[in-house]
Design a protein around this motif. Structure first.
Motif, PDB file in Angstrom:
ATOM      1  N   UNK A 160      -0.305 -11.337  -1.804  1.00 32.78           N
ATOM      2  CA  UNK A 160      -0.378  -9.920  -2.175  1.00 32.78           C
ATOM      3  C   UNK A 160       0.762  -9.206  -1.469  1.00 32.78           C
ATOM      4  N   UNK A 161       1.506  -8.423  -2.194  1.00 27.50           N
ATOM      5  CA  UNK A 161       2.607  -7.704  -1.567  1.00 27.50           C
ATOM      6  C   UNK A 161       2.536  -6.247  -1.989  1.00 27.50           C
ATOM      7  N   UNK A 162       2.593  -5.372  -1.027  1.00 28.49           N
ATOM      8  CA  UNK A 162       2.500  -3.949  -1.327  1.00 28.49           C
ATOM      9  C   UNK A 162       3.877  -3.452  -1.763  1.00 28.49           C
ATOM     10  N   UNK A 163       4.158  -3.647  -3.051  1.00 27.01           N
ATOM     11  CA  UNK A 163       5.487  -3.315  -3.567  1.00 27.01           C
ATOM     12  C   UNK A 163       5.717  -1.806  -3.580  1.00 27.01           C
ATOM     13  N   UNK A 164       4.653  -1.011  -3.729  1.00 25.02           N
ATOM     14  CA  UNK A 164       4.826   0.447  -3.722  1.00 25.02           C
ATOM     15  C   UNK A 164       5.416   0.912  -2.399  1.00 25.02           C
ATOM     16  N   UNK A 165       5.024   0.205  -1.330  1.00 26.12           N
ATOM     17  CA  UNK A 165       5.553   0.547  -0.013  1.00 26.12           C
ATOM     18  C   UNK A 165       7.068   0.332   0.035  1.00 26.12           C
ATOM     19  N   UNK A 215       6.082   2.773  -8.644  1.00 23.65           N
ATOM     20  CA  UNK A 215       5.039   2.516  -7.665  1.00 23.65           C
ATOM     21  C   UNK A 215       3.820   2.041  -8.445  1.00 23.65           C
ATOM     22  N   UNK A 216       3.151   1.038  -7.885  1.00 22.73           N
ATOM     23  CA  UNK A 216       2.015   0.455  -8.564  1.00 22.73           C
ATOM     24  C   UNK A 216       0.756   0.783  -7.781  1.00 22.73           C
ATOM     25  N   UNK A 217      -0.340   1.011  -8.491  1.00 21.89           N
ATOM     26  CA  UNK A 217      -1.630   1.087  -7.812  1.00 21.89           C
ATOM     27  C   UNK A 217      -1.954  -0.311  -7.316  1.00 21.89           C
ATOM     28  N   UNK A 218      -2.407  -0.411  -6.074  1.00 23.61           N
ATOM     29  CA  UNK A 218      -2.780  -1.701  -5.523  1.00 23.61           C
ATOM     30  C   UNK A 218      -1.585  -2.530  -5.123  1.00 23.61           C
ATOM     31  N   UNK A 219      -1.852  -3.773  -4.714  1.00 25.07           N
ATOM     32  CA  UNK A 219      -0.790  -4.677  -4.262  1.00 25.07           C
ATOM     33  C   UNK A 219      -0.769  -5.880  -5.183  1.00 25.07           C
ATOM     34  N   UNK A 257       9.046   0.788  -2.463  1.00 24.03           N
ATOM     35  CA  UNK A 257       9.649   1.893  -3.226  1.00 24.03           C
ATOM     36  C   UNK A 257       9.612   3.182  -2.412  1.00 24.03           C
ATOM     37  N   UNK A 258       8.443   3.514  -1.883  1.00 22.22           N
ATOM     38  CA  UNK A 258       8.293   4.785  -1.165  1.00 22.22           C
ATOM     39  C   UNK A 258       9.224   4.834   0.046  1.00 22.22           C
ATOM     40  N   UNK A 313      -4.080   8.592  -7.144  1.00 23.07           N
ATOM     41  CA  UNK A 313      -2.961   8.211  -6.275  1.00 23.07           C
ATOM     42  C   UNK A 313      -2.677   9.287  -5.232  1.00 23.07           C
TER      43      UNK A 313
END
Lengths: 321, 321
Positions: free
Chosen positions: A251-256, B245-249, A258-259, B47
């Protein structure tokens, strides 16, 4: 010849393995010393689906070389990717990214845990005379450490964290320290960290000391949890270098990413000449990483040793070497 | 004043919302036009945990400005991050990475779906006279598209894929096309792709045409599956820009990043001046992306429209604006 083989179930020392038959552009090399790498351990656990003679870190002596007779008798190390020489990556000189490549002891090609190995002449690099075999055998992983500096500008004023204290992390730390950066190696093993302290590098047993402050983090733990831990250490707009391959897809928090506008760089094989220059000049001394040298016939015991959590570099010496 | 509020359950148009009280370094701005962004839709789905007046894309007119009286009467757009001005990111001029930041309509600060908004003077940019409100309202997302060129060298000879055909992808494609690169926009919606074809950009409805060939892929789908799809399109050592940005990981095959030495760049907010220059010079014309303009009092209907899969840009116009 003798060879250490992974047959899909376990390791077997075979005494009558057929010796390699070099093609017109290949040299026949007598292996003097070979190193066990984390990838070798992973292959035995099923990674890459490889079957055959393991091993890709070596130093040896050229026995036969029709394409370049002047190489006969020379001590050499060898790059491990063999490309098709036709595709765009090969034409850019990046055979390690050829889709058709074979990789010594990893993919479609016998490895170096054997008395003899055949390799294309273009993959070989002579070893400077005063670099001992025990140092030259580190050339391949040391080149992988230098690859980071091919990909990322590490500034002398950067705050850099190497996450992990294992085989590759040890070499990565030594290479990055050359840049003059503010380097901390974060690991879990006091004895391994002590090797770094002994050469003046800063170490930490936890990563709590600098959350979110590093300009560059190099993830070398080999553990899926290392990815999130590395992100915790990085400042916004920092660079995360991934050196570990992980089994499965964590699992990788890809949104992190980006942000925080993180730059992530995957990093694998690297350039041999900078590694040899660093060994020849004594700028990198890997000898303290060697924990044992086993005869090739004791390959199974050597792998058991290398699999211990406390292990660093374990070498294999073919009896014929 | 009137304002469109997310109360944690749903959208509410409030007619007696308290008007903002600008601080000494803030201007009071009358909102002329505001845009609904994918992030606004995500906030309504939970979000960022935001409650209050939504919205961060706007153009308006300065009504009051004690700190800089010359701004009164000017048409302005505004950057959305407000930092502490003390921390390292703020001191580098990167307030969007301040850990203490507030973000207009997203984090700790009222948004622009209202008659009035207060913003620090330092966040405001006057709009050139001949740029209509309907174009100026795109400045913020257009700046986010320009951010890619702040982070990555896109060469005129590069093969580039924009993955996605939605609001942000449309602007990213228009910006990247300026570099002269070989650009293909890969999307699923014929009508959206047609807008790009109409301005001479190459489009494709599937991504099968060039597996593994792109130098740069910009992931703008907003779908977790977009990450793996983008990797499929990229050549070894290519650059993957993450805009979604995606919800979740999501599951991410990080080993693939290492083996192929992919460079991944997270990308978020960007520089306003290049966006305003491109709008002023007509190098970017976003007007064809506007599908409807709703009065602010119809904010709920506007959000319903913006949530449709076929939707592109939906604007809101405060009655007082």
């Amino acid at each position: 010849m003798q060879a250490l083989i992974f047959d899909g179930h376990g390791l077997v020392v075979q005494d009558d393995a057929p010796p390699p038959q070099p093609t017109a552009d290949e040299a026949l090399v007598k292996v003097a010393l070979a190193g066990i790498c984390g990838t070798d351990l992973e292959i035995v656990r099923g990674y890459a689906g490889f079957r055959g003679i393991l091993g890709h870190e070596f130093v040896g002596q050229v026995l036969e070389c029709a394409a370049q007779p002047g190489l006969v008798g020379r001590r050499v190390v060898g790059e491990i990717n063999i490309g098709c020489s036709q595709c765009p990556p090969c034409q850019r000189g990046r055979r390690e990214h050829c889709a058709q490549r074979s990789v010594v002891g990893i993919r479609g090609r016998p490895g170096v845990f054997a008395d003899l190995v055949a390799l294309p002449v273009g993959n070989l690099h002579p070893v400077p005379a005063h670099v001992p075999d025990e140092a030259a055998v580190f050339t391949e992983p040391l080149a992988a450490a230098f690859e980071i500096l091919e990909q990322v500008l590490v500034r002398p004023t950067d705050r850099v964290v190497v996450l992990g204290d294992g085989r590759l992390a040890q070499l990565v730390a030594r290479v990055l320290a050359l840049t003059g950066c503010r380097l901390t190696v974060v690991g879990r093993h006091a004895a391994k960290l002590a090797l770094l302290s002994a050469i003046g590098l800063e170490t930490a047993q936890t990563d709590a000391s600098m959350p979110g402050a590093a300009d560059v983090v190099v993830e070398c733990t080999g553990q899926p949890a290392g990815f999130a831990a590395a992100l915790d250490l990085l400042r916004p707009e920092g660079t995360l270098v991934l050196k570990s391959t992980y089994a499965g897809a964590p699992q990788a928090d890809l949104s992190r990413l980006v942000v925080n506008e993180i730059r992530l760089v995957g990093s694998r094989c690297g350039p041999f000449q900078p590694a040899l220059r660093a060994l020849a000049a004594g700028r990198i001394d890997p000898l303290s990483l060697i924990q044992a040298i086993y005869p090739l016939s004791d390959g199974r015991a050597a792998f058991a040793h290398a699999s211990q959590r406390s292990a660093l570099k374990i070498l294999l010496r073919p009896e014929a070497g």
